[in-house]
Design an enzyme around this catalytic site. Structure first.
Site: not given
Length: 255
Positions: A116, A144, A146-147, A168
């Site tokens: 990331t 999926r 994520g953020d 993270g």
């Protein structure tokens, strides 16, 4: 993008978002076969009335704007995936430990277990912007997200206050609107370091002992150029580039 660890089906799927000083933003999610997803996210911001494009729609938009499809799965990443398939245990909390034991080298020989990239920028006029891009959690379920591509979670910019981004376990960041939380705490008068720390503490409060098995990190900068980072666990570093050069900092941590 290139060299990112694949999902459980062996597919490298990419997420990215970008935000400028005016609050304009663009994002792509679940994008395959495009080398630089952040460039596509910027075009979503600049050329469409939308904020987010996903999957096949994001790919179609990229191709319409001159991007070329490329194979993003490197031999090293493919080997790591095939090694994981021997047990096929999907656990976001233990996968980073597995990858620390079986490190993956990219094309430059660098070892890593995540990729990331969160970036914040402050220009000479005092305007802020930011971007975040990733291939996501290694061996995640296909589909999926994520953020990282979610405005307010993996990234948030408010030109009156500051900018923040995260890395993270993205699920934890999404559940507290992490980067937006950092900015709102700064709006209340907290420094970038205090705001990042308080946001990490919120995860600990919600997860209790489980938080000791998680890693989440935040970085933030305010309009005056004050910056900092904070993480749940030790080992989170961030780099700062100024007119005087670049420097790497070790973030403080809860544990």
């Amino acid at each position: 993008g290139y060299g990112g660890l694949p999902d459980r089906d062996g597919k490298v799927t990419l997420d990215a978002c970008i935000m400028d000083e005016f609050g304009n933003s663009g994002a792509v999610m679940f994008l395959e076969k495009i080398m630089h997803p952040i460039k596509v996210a910027r075009l979503v911001m600049e050329k469409t009335p939308h904020v987010q494009l996903v999957g096949e729609g994001a790919l179609k938009f990229a191709l319409q704007n001159g991007f070329k499809q490329e194979n993003l799965l490197t031999p090293a990443s493919e080997k790591a995936w095939k090694d994981w398939l021997k047990n096929s245990k999907y656990d976001p909390m233990t996968i980073p430990k597995l990858l620390q034991q079986k490190t993956v080298k990219d094309g430059r020989g660098q070892e890593h277990n995540h990729d990331t990239i969160g970036m914040l920028a402050l220009d000479a006029a005092g305007n802020l912007s930011g971007a975040c891009t990733t291939s996501g959690m290694a061996f995640k379920m296909h589909g999926r997200v994520g953020d990282s591509p979610i405005i307010g979670a993996g990234l948030f910019v408010d030109n009156e206050v500051g900018a923040a981004t995260s890395t993270g376990v993205g699920e934890e960041v999404v559940c507290i609107c992490g980067s937006h939380t950092v900015i709102e705490l700064m709006r209340q008068g907290l420094s970038p370091e205090e705001a990042c720390k308080k946001t990490c503490e919120r995860i600990v409060h919600k997860r209790g002992e489980k938080a000791k098995e998680l890693q989440v990190g935040f970085i933030a900068v305010d309009r005056s150029g004050n910056f900092s980072g904070y993480a749940l666990q030790k080992g989170f570093t961030y780099a700062v580039q100024t007119a005087e050069g670049s420097k790497v900092y070790d973030a403080k941590s809860i544990f």
